[in-house]
Design a protein around this motif. Sequence first.
Motif, PDB file in Angstrom:
ATOM      1  N   ASN A  85     -74.129 -20.751   4.178  1.00 16.14           N
ATOM      2  CA  ASN A  85     -73.329 -21.533   3.243  1.00 16.14           C
ATOM      3  C   ASN A  85     -73.957 -21.597   1.855  1.00 16.14           C
ATOM      4  N   VAL A  86     -75.265 -21.763   1.787  1.00 15.52           N
ATOM      5  CA  VAL A  86     -75.936 -21.757   0.483  1.00 15.52           C
ATOM      6  C   VAL A  86     -75.653 -20.453  -0.253  1.00 15.52           C
ATOM      7  N   THR A  87     -75.742 -19.338   0.470  1.00 17.06           N
ATOM      8  CA  THR A  87     -75.522 -18.030  -0.142  1.00 17.06           C
ATOM      9  C   THR A  87     -74.084 -17.859  -0.582  1.00 17.06           C
ATOM     10  N   ARG A  88     -73.147 -18.191   0.276  1.00 17.61           N
ATOM     11  CA  ARG A  88     -71.734 -17.959  -0.035  1.00 17.61           C
ATOM     12  C   ARG A  88     -71.183 -18.939  -1.061  1.00 17.61           C
ATOM     13  N   LEU A  89     -71.809 -20.101  -1.171  1.00 15.22           N
ATOM     14  CA  LEU A  89     -71.392 -21.053  -2.197  1.00 15.22           C
ATOM     15  C   LEU A  89     -72.093 -20.805  -3.533  1.00 15.22           C
ATOM     16  N   GLY A  90     -73.039 -19.884  -3.537  1.00 15.48           N
ATOM     17  CA  GLY A  90     -73.769 -19.604  -4.765  1.00 15.48           C
ATOM     18  C   GLY A  90     -74.614 -20.773  -5.224  1.00 15.48           C
ATOM     19  N   ALA A  91     -75.097 -21.581  -4.287  1.00 11.64           N
ATOM     20  CA  ALA A  91     -75.885 -22.761  -4.627  1.00 11.64           C
ATOM     21  C   ALA A  91     -77.286 -22.352  -5.079  1.00 11.64           C
ATOM     22  N   ASP A  92     -77.736 -22.901  -6.185  1.00 10.51           N
ATOM     23  CA  ASP A  92     -79.049 -22.573  -6.749  1.00 10.51           C
ATOM     24  C   ASP A  92     -80.081 -23.572  -6.238  1.00 10.51           C
ATOM     25  N   LEU A  93     -80.780 -23.213  -5.171  1.00 10.85           N
ATOM     26  CA  LEU A  93     -81.801 -24.109  -4.626  1.00 10.85           C
ATOM     27  C   LEU A  93     -83.039 -24.171  -5.499  1.00 10.85           C
ATOM     28  N   GLY A  94     -83.162 -23.267  -6.442  1.00  5.64           N
ATOM     29  CA  GLY A  94     -84.305 -23.319  -7.352  1.00  5.64           C
ATOM     30  C   GLY A  94     -84.320 -24.568  -8.210  1.00  5.64           C
ATOM     31  N   ARG A  95     -83.181 -25.243  -8.314  1.00  4.34           N
ATOM     32  CA  ARG A  95     -83.096 -26.480  -9.105  1.00  4.34           C
ATOM     33  C   ARG A  95     -83.593 -27.702  -8.344  1.00  4.34           C
ATOM     34  N   VAL A  96     -83.773 -27.567  -7.033  1.00  7.66           N
ATOM     35  CA  VAL A  96     -84.137 -28.728  -6.213  1.00  7.66           C
ATOM     36  C   VAL A  96     -85.540 -29.210  -6.571  1.00  7.66           C
TER      37      VAL A  96
END
Length: 325
Positions: A85-96
């Motif tokens: 889901n993170v990949t397909r939603l294009g979520a940027d975990l680098g901001r966490v």
Amino acid sequence: MTLLPVDRLEILVLVDNATDMLSSTPPHVEGEAASLMRRGFRMLASKCLCCAAHGLSCLITAHRGTASHTVLFDTGPEDYSFERNVTRLGADLGRVESIVLSHGHWDHAGAMLLALGMIRGRNGARKVPYYAHPGMFRSRALKLPDGTLLRMEDIPSVEDLTAFGAEVVLTTVPQVLHDGMFFVSGEIPRVTPYERGLPGQVRLMEDGQTWEVDELLMDERFLAVNVAGKGLVVFSACSHAGVVNVLTHARASFPGMPLHAVMGGLHLAGPNEAVIPQTVEGLRSFDLRTIAAGHCTGWRALTALANAFGDNILAPTAVGKRHTF
């Protein structure tokens, strides 16, 4: 303790029990399909779909002026759904900038070590502050009516979290994080007569052999953000404390501040279906503008909430939905 107002709050649901690409949404909620189109997708196909799983994870970003801070609230039950889901939603975990674990259950912490690896792979390998209650790490089980214990998968230990780059902060008291933008509660007082936690839960005592009753889950906390002109948005991942207890404590923690929204699981399925009427009635006193219920709420409770509050207030969560306040 001061919780400063933010200009805007964005929540992206990474993991939830449901997916729902077709239902209409209120103006402050973007569905999964709309998100895909905004990002340039022009064909719906299996290669871009997310998946549902029993659990919850939210990527929460608060904005004030030119500053913003992002918190990962739980990770869902396992690696596959989280990474997909993170990949397909294009979520940027680098901001966490930090992780908050709501309570010590596997369906909220199962992908935690993977999440740490994904975050540090995009933030220059910096360590990640990880906020937890010291009681979260005990082994747990459900005691069935015949006396059989149904063991729960343990959540990652402090040692494992540390090895994967977490800076683990264990505390039972409330904290304000990230320039006063986020509030993590302490232990939630139990004041209602009908909200009694998770029936049948036990935990392993420190002797490693004896099980004790643990239905109240005192390690559960909520996360809150104060949105300017609206009020508190409260994140209660499972509401084992009881959502009325959660909101009562949120209101007591910030007297005079209105409660705008509650988001997460209300755990009104299974044995707790018996208290749906009292819970719905209890929620009326908070004058909420949004009830974003999902995960463990259960369809019977969602139906009761829809009948009581209508579509203008009830906005069920689902994977890929983006809520903005």
